[in-house]
Motif scaffolding. Structure first.
Motif, PDB file in Angstrom:
ATOM      1  N   MET A   1       0.844  -1.194   0.000  1.00 22.20           N
ATOM      2  CA  MET A   1       0.000   0.000   0.000  1.00 22.20           C
ATOM      3  C   MET A   1       0.886   1.254   0.000  1.00 22.20           C
ATOM      4  SD  MET A   1      -2.705   1.308   2.904  1.00 22.20           S
ATOM      5  CE  MET A   1      -3.678  -0.201   2.787  1.00 22.20           C
ATOM      6  N   LYS A   2       0.600   2.174  -0.893  1.00 21.40           N
ATOM      7  CA  LYS A   2       1.351   3.420  -0.957  1.00 21.40           C
ATOM      8  C   LYS A   2       0.944   4.324   0.213  1.00 21.40           C
ATOM      9  CE  LYS A   2       2.187   7.469  -3.870  1.00 21.40           C
ATOM     10  NZ  LYS A   2       1.907   8.139  -5.160  1.00 21.40           N
ATOM     11  N   PRO A   3       1.917   4.963   0.873  1.00 22.91           N
ATOM     12  CA  PRO A   3       1.580   5.838   2.003  1.00 22.91           C
ATOM     13  C   PRO A   3       0.704   7.005   1.572  1.00 22.91           C
ATOM     14  CG  PRO A   3       3.935   5.358   1.948  1.00 22.91           C
ATOM     15  CD  PRO A   3       3.369   4.863   0.654  1.00 22.91           C
ATOM     16  N   SER A   4      -0.209   7.386   2.421  1.00 27.17           N
ATOM     17  CA  SER A   4      -1.035   8.566   2.155  1.00 27.17           C
ATOM     18  C   SER A   4      -0.226   9.832   2.435  1.00 27.17           C
ATOM     19  CB  SER A   4      -2.278   8.549   3.051  1.00 27.17           C
ATOM     20  OG  SER A   4      -3.038   7.374   2.827  1.00 27.17           O
ATOM     21  N   LEU A   5      -0.660  10.924   1.842  1.00 25.43           N
ATOM     22  CA  LEU A   5       0.006  12.198   2.122  1.00 25.43           C
ATOM     23  C   LEU A   5      -0.395  12.693   3.501  1.00 25.43           C
ATOM     24  CD1 LEU A   5      -0.377  14.087  -1.285  1.00 25.43           C
ATOM     25  CD2 LEU A   5       1.609  12.836  -0.437  1.00 25.43           C
ATOM     26  N   HIS A   6       0.519  13.403   4.122  1.00 28.49           N
ATOM     27  CA  HIS A   6       0.212  13.998   5.415  1.00 28.49           C
ATOM     28  C   HIS A   6      -0.884  15.054   5.249  1.00 28.49           C
ATOM     29  CE1 HIS A   6       0.827  16.404   9.092  1.00 28.49           C
ATOM     30  NE2 HIS A   6       1.352  15.310   9.609  1.00 28.49           N
ATOM     31  N   PRO A   7      -1.772  15.234   6.206  1.00 25.95           N
ATOM     32  CA  PRO A   7      -2.841  16.234   6.094  1.00 25.95           C
ATOM     33  C   PRO A   7      -2.318  17.643   5.822  1.00 25.95           C
ATOM     34  CG  PRO A   7      -3.267  14.763   7.951  1.00 25.95           C
ATOM     35  CD  PRO A   7      -1.890  14.438   7.449  1.00 25.95           C
ATOM     36  N   VAL A  48      18.674   6.918   9.091  1.00 29.64           N
ATOM     37  CA  VAL A  48      18.076   8.229   9.329  1.00 29.64           C
ATOM     38  C   VAL A  48      17.533   8.662   7.986  1.00 29.64           C
ATOM     39  CG1 VAL A  48      18.502  10.660   9.825  1.00 29.64           C
ATOM     40  CG2 VAL A  48      19.563   8.905  11.252  1.00 29.64           C
ATOM     41  N   ASN A  49      16.232   8.803   7.893  1.00 29.84           N
ATOM     42  CA  ASN A  49      15.634   9.110   6.586  1.00 29.84           C
ATOM     43  C   ASN A  49      14.657  10.279   6.671  1.00 29.84           C
ATOM     44  OD1 ASN A  49      12.588   8.062   6.537  1.00 29.84           O
ATOM     45  ND2 ASN A  49      13.804   6.728   7.868  1.00 29.84           N
ATOM     46  N   PHE A  50      14.441  10.890   5.523  1.00 27.74           N
ATOM     47  CA  PHE A  50      13.496  12.009   5.419  1.00 27.74           C
ATOM     48  C   PHE A  50      12.550  11.734   4.254  1.00 27.74           C
ATOM     49  CE2 PHE A  50      17.303  13.642   7.449  1.00 27.74           C
ATOM     50  CZ  PHE A  50      16.761  14.258   8.569  1.00 27.74           C
ATOM     51  N   ILE A  51      11.278  12.013   4.480  1.00 22.54           N
ATOM     52  CA  ILE A  51      10.244  11.747   3.476  1.00 22.54           C
ATOM     53  C   ILE A  51      10.026  12.994   2.633  1.00 22.54           C
ATOM     54  CG2 ILE A  51       7.914  10.942   3.054  1.00 22.54           C
ATOM     55  CD1 ILE A  51       9.775   8.941   4.469  1.00 22.54           C
ATOM     56  N   ASP A  52      10.565  12.962   1.430  1.00 25.82           N
ATOM     57  CA  ASP A  52      10.439  14.076   0.493  1.00 25.82           C
ATOM     58  C   ASP A  52       9.275  13.788  -0.456  1.00 25.82           C
ATOM     59  OD1 ASP A  52      11.045  16.464  -0.750  1.00 25.82           O
ATOM     60  OD2 ASP A  52      12.722  15.647  -1.916  1.00 25.82           O
ATOM     61  N   ALA A  53       8.998  14.706  -1.352  1.00 25.27           N
ATOM     62  CA  ALA A  53       7.933  14.489  -2.335  1.00 25.27           C
ATOM     63  C   ALA A  53       8.370  13.395  -3.312  1.00 25.27           C
ATOM     64  CB  ALA A  53       7.640  15.788  -3.079  1.00 25.27           C
ATOM     65  N   GLY A  54       7.676  12.265  -3.286  1.00 24.57           N
ATOM     66  CA  GLY A  54       7.960  11.197  -4.238  1.00 24.57           C
ATOM     67  C   GLY A  54       9.116  10.289  -3.879  1.00 24.57           C
ATOM     68  N   ARG A  55       9.777  10.518  -2.762  1.00 25.19           N
ATOM     69  CA  ARG A  55      10.908   9.655  -2.413  1.00 25.19           C
ATOM     70  C   ARG A  55      11.164   9.645  -0.909  1.00 25.19           C
ATOM     71  NH1 ARG A  55      16.587  12.937  -3.243  1.00 25.19           N
ATOM     72  NH2 ARG A  55      15.844  14.940  -2.413  1.00 25.19           N
ATOM     73  N   SER A  68      18.354   6.478  -1.508  1.00 23.45           N
ATOM     74  CA  SER A  68      16.929   6.843  -1.627  1.00 23.45           C
ATOM     75  C   SER A  68      16.135   5.681  -2.197  1.00 23.45           C
ATOM     76  CB  SER A  68      16.758   8.082  -2.514  1.00 23.45           C
ATOM     77  OG  SER A  68      17.071   7.784  -3.863  1.00 23.45           O
ATOM     78  N   THR A  69      14.836   5.693  -1.909  1.00 22.74           N
ATOM     79  CA  THR A  69      13.911   4.707  -2.458  1.00 22.74           C
ATOM     80  C   THR A  69      12.619   5.425  -2.838  1.00 22.74           C
ATOM     81  OG1 THR A  69      13.092   4.186  -0.232  1.00 22.74           O
ATOM     82  CG2 THR A  69      14.851   2.778  -1.125  1.00 22.74           C
ATOM     83  N   PRO A  70      11.818   4.850  -3.744  1.00 23.82           N
ATOM     84  CA  PRO A  70      10.542   5.487  -4.127  1.00 23.82           C
ATOM     85  C   PRO A  70       9.588   5.547  -2.938  1.00 23.82           C
ATOM     86  CG  PRO A  70      11.196   3.801  -5.717  1.00 23.82           C
ATOM     87  CD  PRO A  70      12.090   3.635  -4.529  1.00 23.82           C
ATOM     88  N   ILE A  71       8.761   6.555  -2.915  1.00 28.43           N
ATOM     89  CA  ILE A  71       7.812   6.715  -1.813  1.00 28.43           C
ATOM     90  C   ILE A  71       6.802   5.564  -1.786  1.00 28.43           C
ATOM     91  CG2 ILE A  71       6.109   8.063  -3.093  1.00 28.43           C
ATOM     92  CD1 ILE A  71       7.305   8.640   0.526  1.00 28.43           C
ATOM     93  N   GLU A  72       6.571   4.932  -2.949  1.00 31.66           N
ATOM     94  CA  GLU A  72       5.588   3.846  -3.027  1.00 31.66           C
ATOM     95  C   GLU A  72       5.944   2.688  -2.096  1.00 31.66           C
ATOM     96  OE1 GLU A  72       5.129   6.342  -6.536  1.00 31.66           O
ATOM     97  OE2 GLU A  72       6.870   5.379  -5.592  1.00 31.66           O
ATOM     98  N   THR A  73       7.247   2.450  -1.869  1.00 31.23           N
ATOM     99  CA  THR A  73       7.652   1.323  -1.022  1.00 31.23           C
ATOM    100  C   THR A  73       8.133   1.769   0.354  1.00 31.23           C
ATOM    101  OG1 THR A  73       9.898   1.401  -1.953  1.00 31.23           O
ATOM    102  CG2 THR A  73       8.308  -0.064  -3.022  1.00 31.23           C
ATOM    103  N   SER A  74       7.911   3.007   0.688  1.00 32.10           N
ATOM    104  CA  SER A  74       8.410   3.543   1.953  1.00 32.10           C
ATOM    105  C   SER A  74       7.603   3.052   3.149  1.00 32.10           C
ATOM    106  CB  SER A  74       8.375   5.076   1.921  1.00 32.10           C
ATOM    107  OG  SER A  74       8.676   5.610   3.193  1.00 32.10           O
ATOM    108  N   LEU A  75       8.290   2.416   4.090  1.00 32.95           N
ATOM    109  CA  LEU A  75       7.646   2.037   5.337  1.00 32.95           C
ATOM    110  C   LEU A  75       7.463   3.252   6.232  1.00 32.95           C
ATOM    111  CD1 LEU A  75       9.611  -1.253   6.205  1.00 32.95           C
ATOM    112  CD2 LEU A  75       7.661  -0.939   4.668  1.00 32.95           C
ATOM    113  N   CYS A  76       8.487   4.137   6.218  1.00 37.61           N
ATOM    114  CA  CYS A  76       8.446   5.324   7.086  1.00 37.61           C
ATOM    115  C   CYS A  76       7.386   6.327   6.623  1.00 37.61           C
ATOM    116  CB  CYS A  76       9.808   5.991   7.122  1.00 37.61           C
ATOM    117  SG  CYS A  76      11.094   4.949   7.855  1.00 37.61           S
ATOM    118  N   GLY A  77       7.017   6.245   5.338  1.00 34.18           N
ATOM    119  CA  GLY A  77       5.959   7.123   4.849  1.00 34.18           C
ATOM    120  C   GLY A  77       4.648   6.884   5.572  1.00 34.18           C
ATOM    121  N   HIS A  78       4.415   5.631   5.985  1.00 30.37           N
ATOM    122  CA  HIS A  78       3.235   5.308   6.793  1.00 30.37           C
ATOM    123  C   HIS A  78       3.436   5.759   8.237  1.00 30.37           C
ATOM    124  CE1 HIS A  78       1.286   2.864   3.707  1.00 30.37           C
ATOM    125  NE2 HIS A  78       2.460   2.248   3.490  1.00 30.37           N
TER     126      HIS A  78
END
Length: 365
Positions: A1-7, A48-55, A68-78
């Motif tokens: 599941m791709k992470p949702s965007l922050h509000p 140590v990672n940072f969630i940027d737009a798309g990555r 870097s990795t795509p945002i689609e597979t980011s665990l931290c994005g969730h």
């Protein structure tokens, strides 16, 4: 599941970019933190990672091997959408990650724990996290270590941000000071053109020239604070042009530099020493506005020396007064010498003043 965007995604990204950390080189300070996290938590991977737009971008990592990795597979994005600390004992039992190729592959990431990194405005920027290829849980001590280390990450970033904001503010102040000095010089020059009193005109012109020279010197000092190495020959070529405005028409100024580079601190001090010596010579040393002022600078950070001299009317008594720091200019020079762990030595025999300042075991004549 791709992470949702922050509000508040746009505001969150603005805060992330404000720190200026994205796409910077790896640094020991951050590498050591992830090494400690991996060691304490007994896991093969820590980042140590940072969630940027798309990555998802990694400032530091151990056991991962990518930046870097795509945002689609980011665990931290969730994870940044949840609380301050998130632990997932088995990722395949979490609906958000059960279909993530990073978790389903062999070997996949079956365990995740991360402390969220938050900006000054409280919005999440990324995480300090640890991962394992098998399901498990952390001990209370391990969880505490991760949270403490995450605070160290943000403390370092906040300190850097504060220092950068201070530099920006100082540049703005310096710019305003330079503009103010230039305006004052122009105003004095305009008043000099308008007055019919020749004595007043000369005084105003002299003041205007000194103000403009001060403005130029201020700009030189500001440039020195930018860091790096300073080409002394180039610096004093420019300074010599500015200082000539301070001396009478019948006097001469010669600055010879036999040096390649110096630190900003040494260059700054030498510049101020020369400025004070020239000002003192013009005010107290030269006879009827006539004479010569000479400056010789040699060496580098490790072995350097400067000799300033004029052919004015200074006597041995004047030299004694200078050594005793009787005047403001001599006090300034002695203070500058002290910051360089050197001594200022004044000598005179009735044919002019000589000032020598040098590092230990260095001497010029």
């Amino acid at each position: 599941m791709k992470p949702s965007l922050h509000p508040e995604e746009e505001k969150r990204l603005q805060e992330l970019h404000r720190y200026g950390i994205l796409d910077t080189e790896r640094e020991k300070d951050f590498d050591e933190l992830v090494e400690i996290a991996a060691d304490i938590c007994e896991v093969p991977v820590s980042v140590v990672n940072f969630i940027d737009a798309g990555r998802q971008w990694f400032k530091a990592e151990v056991g991962l091997g990518v930046r870097s990795t795509p945002i689609e597979t980011s665990l931290c994005g969730h994870v940044i959408l949840q609380g301050d600390f998130v632990e997932i004992p088995d990722t395949l039992q979490d609906e958000r990650m059960a279909d993530n190729p990073l978790c389903t592959s062999d070997p996949g990431f079956r365990f995740y724990a991360g402390a969220v990194l938050k900006g000054a405005n409280g919005l999440p920027l990324g995480t300090l996290c640890v991962l394992d290829h098998k399901p498990r849980t952390l001990t209370d001590r391990q969880r505490k270590v991760l949270q403490v280390l995450s605070k160290h990450v943000m403390s370092e970033l906040n300190l850097r941000l504060s220092l950068e904001e201070e530099r920006v503010l100082r540049r703005e102040v310096d710019h305003r000071v330079k503009n103010s000095l230039a305006s004052i010089g122009a105003m004095l020059s305009m008043k000099a053109r308008r007055t019919s009193n020749e004595t007043l005109k000369m005084e105003l012109d002299d003041a205007s020239t000194r103000i403009r020279s001060l403005s130029s010197l201020h700009a030189e000092l500001h440039e020195l604070e930018a860091g790096g190495r300073v080409d002394l020959e180039s610096l004093f070529d420019r300074v010599q042009t500015d200082l000539r405005y301070l001396i009478p028409d019948k006097a001469t100024l010669s600055i010879e530099v036999q040096s390649i580079e110096a630190s900003p601190q040494l260059a700054n001090a030498l510049l101020l020493i020369v400025n004070e010596f020239v000002s003192n010579s013009v005010k107290h040393g030269l006879k009827d506005g006539e004479g010569n002022i000479q400056v010789l600078i040699e060496g580098d950070d490790h072995s350097w020396a400067i000799v300033c001299r004029d052919d004015g009317a200074a006597t041995a008594l004047d030299a004694e007064r200078a050594m005793a720091k009787a005047g403001l200019g001599t006090r300034v020079i002695h203070s500058l010498a002290k910051t360089l762990s050197a001594d200022a030595v004044w000598t005179a025999t009735g044919n002019g003043m000589k000032l020598s300042v040098s590092s230990k075991n260095t001497e010029i004549h």
